[in-house]
Enzyme design. Structure first.
Site, mmCIF file in Angstrom:
data_model
loop_
_atom_site.group_PDB
_atom_site.id
_atom_site.type_symbol
_atom_site.label_atom_id
_atom_site.label_comp_id
_atom_site.label_asym_id
_atom_site.label_seq_id
_atom_site.Cartn_x
_atom_site.Cartn_y
_atom_site.Cartn_z
ATOM 1 N N SER A 189 22.347 -1.088 -41.632
ATOM 2 C CA SER A 189 23.583 -1.602 -42.081
ATOM 3 C C SER A 189 24.312 -3.206 -42.886
ATOM 4 O O SER A 189 24.979 -3.481 -43.105
ATOM 5 C CB SER A 189 25.288 -0.935 -42.226
ATOM 6 O OG SER A 189 25.820 -1.127 -41.242
ATOM 7 N N THR A 196 22.924 -5.709 -39.343
ATOM 8 C CA THR A 196 24.472 -5.671 -38.353
ATOM 9 C C THR A 196 23.742 -7.488 -37.818
ATOM 10 O O THR A 196 24.069 -8.066 -37.753
ATOM 11 C CB THR A 196 23.758 -5.132 -37.158
ATOM 12 O OG1 THR A 196 24.166 -3.506 -37.547
ATOM 13 C CG2 THR A 196 23.966 -5.822 -35.517
ATOM 14 N N HIS A 240 28.359 -1.561 -31.987
ATOM 15 C CA HIS A 240 28.374 -0.148 -32.774
ATOM 16 C C HIS A 240 29.143 1.088 -32.996
ATOM 17 O O HIS A 240 29.182 2.218 -33.649
ATOM 18 C CB HIS A 240 26.571 0.291 -32.703
ATOM 19 C CG HIS A 240 25.717 -0.314 -33.034
ATOM 20 N ND1 HIS A 240 25.262 -0.928 -34.028
ATOM 21 C CD2 HIS A 240 24.687 -1.152 -32.435
ATOM 22 C CE1 HIS A 240 24.017 -1.612 -34.044
ATOM 23 N NE2 HIS A 240 23.858 -1.373 -33.752
ATOM 24 N N ARG A 279 27.441 -0.781 -45.705
ATOM 25 C CA ARG A 279 26.064 -0.781 -46.967
ATOM 26 C C ARG A 279 26.251 0.664 -47.002
ATOM 27 O O ARG A 279 26.036 1.610 -46.848
ATOM 28 C CB ARG A 279 25.321 -0.997 -46.101
ATOM 29 C CG ARG A 279 23.839 -1.347 -46.362
ATOM 30 C CD ARG A 279 22.034 -1.551 -46.054
ATOM 31 N NE ARG A 279 21.031 -2.072 -46.570
ATOM 32 C CZ ARG A 279 19.933 -2.204 -46.217
ATOM 33 N NH1 ARG A 279 19.918 -2.122 -45.114
ATOM 34 N NH2 ARG A 279 19.549 -2.486 -46.986
ATOM 35 N N TYR A 294 27.678 -5.312 -47.494
ATOM 36 C CA TYR A 294 26.246 -6.272 -47.407
ATOM 37 C C TYR A 294 25.575 -6.229 -48.587
ATOM 38 O O TYR A 294 25.175 -7.235 -49.506
ATOM 39 C CB TYR A 294 24.601 -4.928 -47.000
ATOM 40 C CG TYR A 294 23.719 -5.323 -47.281
ATOM 41 C CD1 TYR A 294 23.184 -5.670 -45.748
ATOM 42 C CD2 TYR A 294 23.137 -5.356 -47.702
ATOM 43 C CE1 TYR A 294 21.755 -6.203 -45.591
ATOM 44 C CE2 TYR A 294 21.575 -5.920 -47.916
ATOM 45 C CZ TYR A 294 20.908 -6.293 -46.307
ATOM 46 O OH TYR A 294 19.352 -6.675 -46.546
ATOM 47 N N ARG A 302 13.021 -6.362 -42.508
ATOM 48 C CA ARG A 302 11.985 -5.113 -44.100
ATOM 49 C C ARG A 302 12.178 -6.321 -45.166
ATOM 50 O O ARG A 302 10.808 -6.431 -45.611
ATOM 51 C CB ARG A 302 12.147 -3.369 -43.728
ATOM 52 C CG ARG A 302 10.970 -2.740 -44.278
ATOM 53 C CD ARG A 302 12.227 -1.200 -44.076
ATOM 54 N NE ARG A 302 12.832 -1.412 -45.102
ATOM 55 C CZ ARG A 302 12.747 -1.422 -45.761
ATOM 56 N NH1 ARG A 302 12.047 -0.438 -47.333
ATOM 57 N NH2 ARG A 302 14.270 -0.527 -46.756
HETATM 58 P P1 A3P Z 1 16.164 -2.801 -44.828
HETATM 59 O O1 A3P Z 1 15.467 -2.341 -44.263
HETATM 60 O O2 A3P Z 1 16.731 -2.548 -46.407
HETATM 61 O O3 A3P Z 1 15.211 -3.999 -45.411
HETATM 62 P P2 A3P Z 1 20.218 -4.118 -39.175
HETATM 63 O O4 A3P Z 1 20.035 -5.636 -38.813
HETATM 64 O O5 A3P Z 1 21.785 -3.334 -38.823
HETATM 65 O O6 A3P Z 1 19.346 -3.124 -37.975
HETATM 66 O O7 A3P Z 1 19.984 -3.572 -40.568
HETATM 67 C C1 A3P Z 1 19.115 -4.470 -40.982
HETATM 68 C C2 A3P Z 1 18.671 -3.899 -42.906
HETATM 69 O O8 A3P Z 1 19.458 -5.311 -42.617
HETATM 70 C C3 A3P Z 1 17.660 -4.345 -42.964
HETATM 71 O O9 A3P Z 1 17.419 -3.488 -43.667
HETATM 72 C C4 A3P Z 1 17.159 -6.191 -43.067
HETATM 73 O O10 A3P Z 1 16.217 -6.246 -43.970
HETATM 74 C C5 A3P Z 1 18.025 -6.426 -42.936
HETATM 75 N N1 A3P Z 1 18.344 -7.669 -43.058
HETATM 76 C C6 A3P Z 1 18.168 -8.017 -41.663
HETATM 77 N N2 A3P Z 1 18.480 -10.047 -41.860
HETATM 78 C C7 A3P Z 1 19.313 -10.097 -42.882
HETATM 79 C C8 A3P Z 1 19.246 -11.264 -43.896
HETATM 80 N N3 A3P Z 1 19.305 -12.053 -43.389
HETATM 81 N N4 A3P Z 1 19.851 -10.783 -45.030
HETATM 82 C C9 A3P Z 1 19.955 -9.549 -45.986
HETATM 83 N N5 A3P Z 1 18.870 -7.981 -45.347
HETATM 84 C C10 A3P Z 1 19.474 -8.463 -44.131
#
Ligand code: A3P
Length: 321
Positions: free
Chosen positions: A69, A71, A128, A151, A217, A287
């Site tokens: 969401s 992190t 978490h 999110r 988010y 991603r």
């Molecule tokens: P998506 O899979 O929808 O692209 P976490 O950090 O909690 O594991 O969450 C990962 C999600 O946050 C992924 O979403 C990732 O692409 C997105 N994410 C990682 N870094 C980010 C950033 N700097 N700004 C916005 N989204 C980001």
């Protein structure tokens, strides 16, 4: 290191073996139910040890989230804000290490890895753990603060589904979308039910606004400068007018943006050693970074099911996405 030895992990393991277990949408497929939440077997040992032994400090800032969401983004932002007088946008460790390595401390995992609960020169810790399962001292220690990021459940789910399937251990079948939806909606995901995880922190932020900052988010995406200033102020590291006039807020926003971080060599090709047990490619933390990607995957029926749960769980609280 706080005193883990006074409660041997073996006793905790025995305790855990008595909890309900189920197959869930997680890397190693099995979850244990503890105090209303589904947690991975190893992580749960850490949650219980942290409940028993973690002593919060008045300077602690705890960055909390449900996986997928935001992190990684929150950690990057927190790190960039707190270290902005130590590093700039050209020499920040965020340029050469994934945010999880810049800020390596997970409260619960430090207890099972036998590592320190704190970084020597940073007030930031991550977790978490659900609000109700946090160590009590986090709540009772004045000054100790929590920042929670969440999110839209549908985007969190799609992100989690991709993450799990792209990191699933060799020889294990990926989760088909239908099965993943079923598990997530039943609450059978890491730290699930997701809706309850979010709701607990939401309620805590309403009851204790000086202690818990609740971030979405989507809000940060749509107005990053405003929310980064708000985050810095809440953490006790407000931007001065002079910093603002030098464009410092914008620099933090840009350094931590998806575009910047996801294109760094370290985040394209590097690996993160999770719990000293298995490696995750850094790129799986980056991603798409988009709002509303669920529309590319969920059927109208699946989407309606998510909305129905959100309505049922959150309506009375005023929380929505
Ligand atoms: P998506 O899979 O929808 O692209 P976490 O950090 O909690 O594991 O969450 C990962 C999600 O946050 C992924 O979403 C990732 O692409 C997105 N994410 C990682 N870094 C980010 C950033 N700097 N700004 C916005 N989204 C980001």
């Amino acid at each position: 290191r706080e005193e883990k030895e006074s409660f041997p992990a073996k006793e905790v393991q025995e305790l855990i073996s008595s909890f309900p277990r189920a197959r869930g949408l997680v890397l190693f497929k099995h979850l244990c139910q503890y105090q209303g939440f589904w947690v991975g077997r190893i992580g749960l040992e850490g949650v219980i040890l942290a409940q028993q032994h973690f002593q919060a400090q008045p300077t602690d800032i705890i960055l909390s989230s449900s996986p997928k969401s935001g992190t990684t983004w929150l950690k990057a932002l927190g790190f960039a804000i707190v270290t902005r007088n130590r590093y700039d946008h050209l020499n920040s460790p965020l340029l050469t290490k994934v945010a999880h390595e810049c800020l390596p401390v997970w409260i619960e995992f430090s207890f099972i890895q036998n590592k320190s609960c704190r970084s020597p020169d940073l007030p930031l810790l991550a977790t978490h753990t659900s609000f109700s399962c946090l160590p009590k001292s986090v709540i009772t220690t004045p000054g100790c603060k929590i920042v929670y990021i969440c999110r839209d459940p549908k985007d969190t789910f799609i992100s989690l589904w991709h993450f799990v399937n792209s990191n699933i251990p060799k020889g294990t079948d990926p989760f088909p979308l239908e099965e993943a939806v079923e598990l997530f909606c039943q609450g059978l995901s890491f730290q699930g039910p997701y809706w309850d995880h979010v709701l607990e922190y939401w309620n805590a932020s309403l009851e204790m606004p000086e202690k818990v900052l609740f971030l979405k988010y989507e809000d940060i995406k749509s107005n990053p400068v405003f929310h980064v200033k708000r985050l810095a102020e809440f953490m006790g590291y407000p931007f001065t007018l002079e910093e603002e006039s030098r464009g410092m807020v914008q620099k933090v926003v840009e350094l931590c943006s998806f575009e910047k971080l996801s294109n760094l060599e370290v985040n394209k090709t590097g690996k993160y050693n999770m719990l000293d047990k298995f490696e995750i490619e850094n790129r799986s933390f980056f991603r798409k970074g988009a709002v509303g990607d669920w529309k590319n995957y969920l059927t109208p029926e699946m989407s309606a099911r998510f909305d129905q749960i959100s309505e049922q769980k959150w309506k009375a609280s005023g929380l929505s996405f």
